[in-house]
Design a protein around this motif. Sequence first.
Motif, PDB file in Angstrom:
ATOM      1  N   PRO A  10     -95.233  43.991 -10.650  1.00 49.46           N
ATOM      2  CA  PRO A  10     -96.667  43.939 -10.278  1.00 49.46           C
ATOM      3  C   PRO A  10     -96.883  43.194  -8.965  1.00 49.46           C
ATOM      4  CG  PRO A  10     -96.234  42.475 -12.087  1.00 49.46           C
ATOM      5  CD  PRO A  10     -94.946  43.208 -11.801  1.00 49.46           C
ATOM      6  N   ILE A  11     -97.880  43.566  -8.270  1.00 52.56           N
ATOM      7  CA  ILE A  11     -98.270  42.890  -7.020  1.00 52.56           C
ATOM      8  C   ILE A  11     -99.380  41.887  -7.372  1.00 52.56           C
ATOM      9  CG2 ILE A  11     -99.272  43.227  -4.735  1.00 52.56           C
ATOM     10  CD1 ILE A  11     -98.112  46.050  -4.813  1.00 52.56           C
ATOM     11  N   VAL A  12     -99.144  40.682  -6.981  1.00 49.77           N
ATOM     12  CA  VAL A  12    -100.165  39.634  -7.244  1.00 49.77           C
ATOM     13  C   VAL A  12    -100.812  39.285  -5.914  1.00 49.77           C
ATOM     14  CG1 VAL A  12    -100.578  37.315  -8.091  1.00 49.77           C
ATOM     15  CG2 VAL A  12     -98.826  38.753  -9.161  1.00 49.77           C
ATOM     16  N   CYS A  13    -102.068  39.532  -5.830  1.00 48.28           N
ATOM     17  CA  CYS A  13    -102.832  39.224  -4.601  1.00 48.28           C
ATOM     18  C   CYS A  13    -103.285  37.768  -4.637  1.00 48.28           C
ATOM     19  CB  CYS A  13    -104.053  40.117  -4.504  1.00 48.28           C
ATOM     20  SG  CYS A  13    -103.634  41.851  -4.333  1.00 48.28           S
ATOM     21  N   ASP A  14    -103.698  37.298  -3.451  1.00 43.06           N
ATOM     22  CA  ASP A  14    -104.312  35.957  -3.397  1.00 43.06           C
ATOM     23  C   ASP A  14    -105.594  35.992  -4.223  1.00 43.06           C
ATOM     24  OD1 ASP A  14    -102.321  35.056  -1.732  1.00 43.06           O
ATOM     25  OD2 ASP A  14    -103.433  35.474   0.116  1.00 43.06           O
ATOM     26  N   PRO A  15    -105.831  34.918  -4.860  1.00 38.49           N
ATOM     27  CA  PRO A  15    -107.033  34.924  -5.700  1.00 38.49           C
ATOM     28  C   PRO A  15    -108.327  35.001  -4.862  1.00 38.49           C
ATOM     29  CG  PRO A  15    -106.095  32.739  -5.626  1.00 38.49           C
ATOM     30  CD  PRO A  15    -105.161  33.640  -4.886  1.00 38.49           C
ATOM     31  N   ILE A  16    -109.295  35.644  -5.413  1.00 43.55           N
ATOM     32  CA  ILE A  16    -110.631  35.698  -4.803  1.00 43.55           C
ATOM     33  C   ILE A  16    -111.408  34.483  -5.316  1.00 43.55           C
ATOM     34  CG2 ILE A  16    -112.773  37.012  -4.683  1.00 43.55           C
ATOM     35  CD1 ILE A  16    -111.110  39.525  -5.119  1.00 43.55           C
ATOM     36  N   GLN A  17    -111.953  33.759  -4.398  1.00 40.77           N
ATOM     37  CA  GLN A  17    -112.690  32.552  -4.809  1.00 40.77           C
ATOM     38  C   GLN A  17    -114.169  32.885  -4.978  1.00 40.77           C
ATOM     39  OE1 GLN A  17    -111.871  29.590  -1.835  1.00 40.77           O
ATOM     40  NE2 GLN A  17    -109.853  29.117  -2.679  1.00 40.77           N
ATOM     41  N   VAL A  18    -114.663  32.519  -6.086  1.00 43.27           N
ATOM     42  CA  VAL A  18    -116.091  32.652  -6.375  1.00 43.27           C
ATOM     43  C   VAL A  18    -116.626  31.228  -6.498  1.00 43.27           C
ATOM     44  CG1 VAL A  18    -117.805  33.455  -8.009  1.00 43.27           C
ATOM     45  CG2 VAL A  18    -115.745  34.823  -7.588  1.00 43.27           C
ATOM     46  N   VAL A  19    -117.592  30.916  -5.655  1.00 42.82           N
ATOM     47  CA  VAL A  19    -118.143  29.560  -5.640  1.00 42.82           C
ATOM     48  C   VAL A  19    -119.489  29.577  -6.350  1.00 42.82           C
ATOM     49  CG1 VAL A  19    -118.943  27.673  -4.166  1.00 42.82           C
ATOM     50  CG2 VAL A  19    -116.959  29.042  -3.504  1.00 42.82           C
ATOM     51  N   GLN A  20    -119.638  28.688  -7.271  1.00 38.76           N
ATOM     52  CA  GLN A  20    -120.918  28.511  -7.964  1.00 38.76           C
ATOM     53  C   GLN A  20    -121.473  27.145  -7.536  1.00 38.76           C
ATOM     54  OE1 GLN A  20    -120.033  28.885 -12.131  1.00 38.76           O
ATOM     55  NE2 GLN A  20    -120.125  31.120 -12.064  1.00 38.76           N
ATOM     56  N   ASP A  21    -122.616  27.205  -6.888  1.00 38.90           N
ATOM     57  CA  ASP A  21    -123.227  25.964  -6.404  1.00 38.90           C
ATOM     58  C   ASP A  21    -124.189  25.409  -7.455  1.00 38.90           C
ATOM     59  OD1 ASP A  21    -121.940  26.037  -3.959  1.00 38.90           O
ATOM     60  OD2 ASP A  21    -123.455  27.330  -3.057  1.00 38.90           O
ATOM     61  N   TYR A  22    -124.060  24.132  -7.708  1.00 39.36           N
ATOM     62  CA  TYR A  22    -124.970  23.428  -8.607  1.00 39.36           C
ATOM     63  C   TYR A  22    -125.631  22.314  -7.796  1.00 39.36           C
ATOM     64  CZ  TYR A  22    -122.595  25.746 -12.452  1.00 39.36           C
ATOM     65  OH  TYR A  22    -122.076  26.690 -13.293  1.00 39.36           O
TER      66      TYR A  22
END
Length: 85
Positions: A10-22
């Motif tokens: 399998p090819i593992v890509c760099d993770p996509i960052q999801v930012v949740q601002d509080y």
Amino acid sequence: MNHFCPPVCPIVCDPIQVVQDYYIPQIVPVIHPIEVIKKHHCVPIPHHMYPVVIREEETGYVSSHNGKRKSAKKSSKSRTASRKR
């Protein structure tokens, strides 16, 4: 499964960052100093005063009670003369 294709890694890509601002409120004091200056000003206001002077004057009338009586003719002439003045 397909028997013609070899297994692949399998090819593992760099993770996509999801930012949740509080957002949490933080109170910051902001000080606005106010300086009150009281100035006193003199304003001239006229106060009218009316002093009263009471003066008594003599009229120059000669009373007939001073001893000698004048004749009626002379006194009437003197009255006429005083009116003309």
